[in-house]
Motif scaffolding. Sequence first.
Motif, PDB file in Angstrom:
ATOM      1  N   PHE A 379     -90.608 -24.919 -26.081  1.00 45.61           N
ATOM      2  CA  PHE A 379     -90.825 -24.285 -24.790  1.00 45.61           C
ATOM      3  C   PHE A 379     -91.930 -25.055 -24.076  1.00 45.61           C
ATOM      4  CE2 PHE A 379     -89.150 -21.126 -27.677  1.00 45.61           C
ATOM      5  CZ  PHE A 379     -88.156 -20.518 -26.936  1.00 45.61           C
ATOM      6  N   GLN A 380     -91.519 -26.115 -23.371  1.00 46.09           N
ATOM      7  CA  GLN A 380     -92.492 -26.945 -22.679  1.00 46.09           C
ATOM      8  C   GLN A 380     -92.777 -26.359 -21.303  1.00 46.09           C
ATOM      9  OE1 GLN A 380     -92.134 -31.155 -22.845  1.00 46.09           O
ATOM     10  NE2 GLN A 380     -91.272 -31.202 -24.904  1.00 46.09           N
ATOM     11  N   ARG A 381     -94.010 -26.554 -20.845  1.00 43.64           N
ATOM     12  CA  ARG A 381     -94.380 -26.064 -19.525  1.00 43.64           C
ATOM     13  C   ARG A 381     -93.907 -27.039 -18.468  1.00 43.64           C
ATOM     14  NH1 ARG A 381     -97.024 -26.180 -24.119  1.00 43.64           N
ATOM     15  NH2 ARG A 381     -99.050 -26.910 -23.381  1.00 43.64           N
ATOM     16  N   GLY A 382     -93.346 -26.514 -17.379  1.00 42.29           N
ATOM     17  CA  GLY A 382     -92.813 -27.373 -16.337  1.00 42.29           C
ATOM     18  C   GLY A 382     -93.050 -26.818 -14.947  1.00 42.29           C
ATOM     19  N   VAL A 383     -92.883 -27.693 -13.960  1.00 39.67           N
ATOM     20  CA  VAL A 383     -92.943 -27.308 -12.552  1.00 39.67           C
ATOM     21  C   VAL A 383     -91.560 -27.551 -11.960  1.00 39.67           C
ATOM     22  CG1 VAL A 383     -93.989 -27.720 -10.299  1.00 39.67           C
ATOM     23  CG2 VAL A 383     -95.394 -27.872 -12.374  1.00 39.67           C
ATOM     24  N   ALA A 384     -90.897 -26.483 -11.552  1.00 41.59           N
ATOM     25  CA  ALA A 384     -89.548 -26.568 -11.011  1.00 41.59           C
ATOM     26  C   ALA A 384     -89.586 -26.475  -9.491  1.00 41.59           C
ATOM     27  CB  ALA A 384     -88.676 -25.455 -11.576  1.00 41.59           C
ATOM     28  N   THR A 385     -88.786 -27.305  -8.845  1.00 38.29           N
ATOM     29  CA  THR A 385     -88.654 -27.293  -7.390  1.00 38.29           C
ATOM     30  C   THR A 385     -87.174 -27.444  -7.040  1.00 38.29           C
ATOM     31  OG1 THR A 385     -88.987 -29.687  -7.283  1.00 38.29           O
ATOM     32  CG2 THR A 385     -90.946 -28.278  -6.993  1.00 38.29           C
ATOM     33  N   GLN A 386     -86.836 -27.133  -5.801  1.00 32.31           N
ATOM     34  CA  GLN A 386     -85.483 -27.323  -5.304  1.00 32.31           C
ATOM     35  C   GLN A 386     -85.452 -28.461  -4.304  1.00 32.31           C
ATOM     36  OE1 GLN A 386     -84.810 -22.984  -4.254  1.00 32.31           O
ATOM     37  NE2 GLN A 386     -82.769 -23.453  -5.051  1.00 32.31           N
ATOM     38  N   ASN A 387     -84.421 -29.319  -4.414  1.00 34.74           N
ATOM     39  CA  ASN A 387     -84.288 -30.411  -3.455  1.00 34.74           C
ATOM     40  C   ASN A 387     -83.591 -29.916  -2.195  1.00 34.74           C
ATOM     41  OD1 ASN A 387     -81.551 -30.251  -4.083  1.00 34.74           O
ATOM     42  ND2 ASN A 387     -81.588 -32.020  -5.470  1.00 34.74           N
ATOM     43  N   GLU A 388     -83.301 -30.838  -1.283  1.00 34.23           N
ATOM     44  CA  GLU A 388     -82.705 -30.453  -0.007  1.00 34.23           C
ATOM     45  C   GLU A 388     -81.335 -29.814  -0.171  1.00 34.23           C
ATOM     46  OE1 GLU A 388     -82.659 -33.959   2.348  1.00 34.23           O
ATOM     47  OE2 GLU A 388     -84.835 -33.981   2.672  1.00 34.23           O
ATOM     48  N   SER A 389     -80.670 -30.091  -1.272  1.00 29.31           N
ATOM     49  CA  SER A 389     -79.345 -29.517  -1.520  1.00 29.31           C
ATOM     50  C   SER A 389     -79.420 -28.177  -2.253  1.00 29.31           C
ATOM     51  CB  SER A 389     -78.487 -30.490  -2.336  1.00 29.31           C
ATOM     52  OG  SER A 389     -78.335 -31.725  -1.663  1.00 29.31           O
ATOM     53  N   GLY A 390     -80.643 -27.731  -2.534  1.00 32.59           N
ATOM     54  CA  GLY A 390     -80.815 -26.470  -3.233  1.00 32.59           C
ATOM     55  C   GLY A 390     -80.704 -26.578  -4.738  1.00 32.59           C
ATOM     56  N   GLU A 391     -80.606 -27.805  -5.265  1.00 31.23           N
ATOM     57  CA  GLU A 391     -80.496 -27.992  -6.710  1.00 31.23           C
ATOM     58  C   GLU A 391     -81.887 -28.010  -7.338  1.00 31.23           C
ATOM     59  OE1 GLU A 391     -78.530 -31.709  -6.443  1.00 31.23           O
ATOM     60  OE2 GLU A 391     -76.516 -30.855  -6.658  1.00 31.23           O
ATOM     61  N   TRP A 392     -81.982 -27.427  -8.532  1.00 34.99           N
ATOM     62  CA  TRP A 392     -83.273 -27.342  -9.198  1.00 34.99           C
ATOM     63  C   TRP A 392     -83.593 -28.631  -9.943  1.00 34.99           C
ATOM     64  CZ3 TRP A 392     -86.858 -23.796  -8.359  1.00 34.99           C
ATOM     65  CH2 TRP A 392     -86.477 -22.566  -7.825  1.00 34.99           C
ATOM     66  N   GLN A 393     -84.840 -29.037  -9.849  1.00 36.53           N
ATOM     67  CA  GLN A 393     -85.385 -30.167 -10.603  1.00 36.53           C
ATOM     68  C   GLN A 393     -86.654 -29.700 -11.295  1.00 36.53           C
ATOM     69  OE1 GLN A 393     -85.894 -32.881  -7.245  1.00 36.53           O
ATOM     70  NE2 GLN A 393     -84.039 -33.996  -7.844  1.00 36.53           N
ATOM     71  N   VAL A 394     -86.979 -30.311 -12.428  1.00 38.64           N
ATOM     72  CA  VAL A 394     -88.151 -29.874 -13.173  1.00 38.64           C
ATOM     73  C   VAL A 394     -88.898 -31.067 -13.731  1.00 38.64           C
ATOM     74  CG1 VAL A 394     -86.918 -29.591 -15.379  1.00 38.64           C
ATOM     75  CG2 VAL A 394     -88.975 -28.226 -14.901  1.00 38.64           C
ATOM     76  N   MET A 408    -100.409 -23.749 -18.418  1.00 39.74           N
ATOM     77  CA  MET A 408     -99.664 -22.532 -18.114  1.00 39.74           C
ATOM     78  C   MET A 408     -99.921 -22.085 -16.686  1.00 39.74           C
ATOM     79  SD  MET A 408     -97.677 -21.504 -20.579  1.00 39.74           S
ATOM     80  CE  MET A 408     -97.385 -19.796 -20.174  1.00 39.74           C
ATOM     81  N   SER A 409    -101.132 -22.287 -16.216  1.00 39.14           N
ATOM     82  CA  SER A 409    -101.443 -21.922 -14.830  1.00 39.14           C
ATOM     83  C   SER A 409    -100.786 -22.878 -13.847  1.00 39.14           C
ATOM     84  CB  SER A 409    -102.966 -21.915 -14.616  1.00 39.14           C
ATOM     85  OG  SER A 409    -103.574 -20.874 -15.361  1.00 39.14           O
ATOM     86  N   GLU A 410    -100.667 -24.156 -14.228  1.00 39.09           N
ATOM     87  CA  GLU A 410    -100.030 -25.142 -13.348  1.00 39.09           C
ATOM     88  C   GLU A 410     -98.519 -24.965 -13.300  1.00 39.09           C
ATOM     89  OE1 GLU A 410    -101.110 -28.881 -14.944  1.00 39.09           O
ATOM     90  OE2 GLU A 410    -103.277 -28.589 -14.665  1.00 39.09           O
ATOM     91  N   ALA A 411     -97.942 -24.513 -14.399  1.00 44.80           N
ATOM     92  CA  ALA A 411     -96.482 -24.437 -14.516  1.00 44.80           C
ATOM     93  C   ALA A 411     -95.926 -23.202 -13.802  1.00 44.80           C
ATOM     94  CB  ALA A 411     -96.075 -24.393 -15.984  1.00 44.80           C
ATOM     95  N   ASN A 412     -94.636 -23.255 -13.488  1.00 50.53           N
ATOM     96  CA  ASN A 412     -93.930 -22.073 -12.979  1.00 50.53           C
ATOM     97  C   ASN A 412     -92.675 -21.770 -13.790  1.00 50.53           C
ATOM     98  OD1 ASN A 412     -92.126 -24.044 -12.150  1.00 50.53           O
ATOM     99  ND2 ASN A 412     -92.373 -23.656  -9.957  1.00 50.53           N
ATOM    100  N   CYS A 413     -92.532 -22.474 -14.937  1.00 49.71           N
ATOM    101  CA  CYS A 413     -91.371 -22.212 -15.790  1.00 49.71           C
ATOM    102  C   CYS A 413     -91.594 -22.794 -17.178  1.00 49.71           C
ATOM    103  CB  CYS A 413     -90.096 -22.815 -15.183  1.00 49.71           C
ATOM    104  SG  CYS A 413     -90.068 -24.619 -15.182  1.00 49.71           S
ATOM    105  N   PHE A 414     -90.804 -22.313 -18.123  1.00 48.90           N
ATOM    106  CA  PHE A 414     -90.658 -22.975 -19.420  1.00 48.90           C
ATOM    107  C   PHE A 414     -89.433 -23.880 -19.348  1.00 48.90           C
ATOM    108  CE2 PHE A 414     -92.699 -19.075 -21.424  1.00 48.90           C
ATOM    109  CZ  PHE A 414     -93.863 -19.731 -21.778  1.00 48.90           C
ATOM    110  N   ILE A 415     -89.557 -25.078 -19.877  1.00 43.51           N
ATOM    111  CA  ILE A 415     -88.391 -25.930 -20.107  1.00 43.51           C
ATOM    112  C   ILE A 415     -87.931 -25.611 -21.526  1.00 43.51           C
ATOM    113  CG2 ILE A 415     -87.488 -28.284 -20.180  1.00 43.51           C
ATOM    114  CD1 ILE A 415     -89.898 -29.127 -18.462  1.00 43.51           C
ATOM    115  N   VAL A 416     -86.770 -24.982 -21.649  1.00 47.68           N
ATOM    116  CA  VAL A 416     -86.286 -24.508 -22.949  1.00 47.68           C
ATOM    117  C   VAL A 416     -85.388 -25.571 -23.563  1.00 47.68           C
ATOM    118  CG1 VAL A 416     -85.104 -22.664 -24.180  1.00 47.68           C
ATOM    119  CG2 VAL A 416     -86.354 -22.146 -22.068  1.00 47.68           C
ATOM    120  N   LEU A 417     -85.873 -26.189 -24.618  1.00 50.69           N
ATOM    121  CA  LEU A 417     -85.129 -27.244 -25.313  1.00 50.69           C
ATOM    122  C   LEU A 417     -84.628 -26.673 -26.630  1.00 50.69           C
ATOM    123  CD1 LEU A 417     -87.633 -30.157 -24.587  1.00 50.69           C
ATOM    124  CD2 LEU A 417     -85.610 -29.485 -23.276  1.00 50.69           C
ATOM    125  N   GLY A 418     -83.314 -26.573 -26.764  1.00 47.57           N
ATOM    126  CA  GLY A 418     -82.682 -25.885 -27.875  1.00 47.57           C
ATOM    127  C   GLY A 418     -82.949 -26.487 -29.235  1.00 47.57           C
TER     128      GLY A 418
END
Length: 439
Positions: A379-394, A408-418
């Motif tokens: 469960f890595q900490r990540g910053v997720a944003t949406q591009n102009e097409s509305g697709e999520w990037q992290v 944890m304060s900088e991040a807005n999501c967990f990157i869940v790696l199975g």
Amino acid sequence: MTTLNDFSRCVAQYDPHALPVSAAQAIVRQWATPVAAVERVALRDALDRVLAADIVSPIDVPSHDNSAMDGYAFPRAALEHGTTSASGTTEIELTIAGKALAGHPFTGRVDTTQCVRVMTGACMPADCDTVVPQELVQRHADSTSIRFSAHAVAPGQNRRLAGEDLARGHVALRAGRIMRASDLGLLASLGIGEVHVRRRLRVAFFSTGDELRSLGEPLDPGSVYDSNRYTLFAMLRRLNVDALDLGVVRDEPVALEAALRTAAASADVVLTSGGVSVGEADFTKQLLQTFGDVAFWSLAMRPGRPLAFGRVWSGEHPGLGLPALFFGLPGNPVAVMVTFYQIVREALLLMSGATPQPVPLVRATSRQPIRKRAGRTEFQRGVATQNESGEWQVTPTGSQSSGVLSSMSEANCFIVLGHDEGEIDAGQQVVIMPFDGLI
């Protein structure tokens, strides 16, 4: 009495030295028994509480057929008596027989040559079942009639039926629901002023470690401020449980035993942070086995590998005194948060009597390579944003050390790696777990 270790061995993939996250969740889920006590509270006090029984609607909502918009109500048969205009369209002309407002119904009769001026929410007049919106009609200021195209409205359109929202005798809200603001409004619309809810879950927590200092105390060489109790308190507050902070407990068997007995006597769940890693938990393990049923696991996850789980009693031996479910979390700050959200949170919801909903997961494109070893869930900490097409990037936040709480304060999501995933390339799809609504 079935012990935790006996039960755990029956779970698929059970391996205390490398326990998959899914297996740990399955074991914990089976041991999370809901509190039995029920309280009756006023509706205003029911927000975020867990319903203890189904709420059955005592009335129809709405209680009467009503207009869905401002316009004119008339019998659908009137649409069959139009006249052809010079342009070749069929028009309907109706005489205005009266007016109906919300709370002030029109009580007269209406025939196929008449209509009634209605406002949104007004009772549908007798004999009327169709409403034409006011913007689709022609009416002069001094006129007592309206004209509109027969194609402007379909028979029965713009009418809300009695019981359309909720019919009398139907279940409005199910037991196990965590009450939201909209639920309070729904029950108010049914005339319900009090509800039965589960007693709030009681959770006692403390940190262990000779190096820990509480806020306001001076820092000696090698000591640090205890952050875990504050993150635990905040995470527990979000779940609307009664949280009992027992402070910092020294790495001494007598102090730890006293804290654990006190916690078990006063709470349904006991959470500790620190003291469960290999090499530092020897006396903790021995102590808990004298008056508890606790297993020490190495989870196949990162961060948050060491975890102790089971039951402790306030008495001198297992089965004596008052019992409490026990979670011994790691000491590193990020590991505390990750193990809480991935292992503890669902158990607390279940014990509160709630029906936990799956945490939303979103597909996103990794903007850079991510190092990952197969055989464990990360469960890595990540910053997720949406591009102009509305697709999520992290993008990972940088250092993924379990001691870097700022990540944890900088991040807005967990990157869940199975569990079975390996290295992630830039541009590859990954799963993210947004913090919004979780943390």
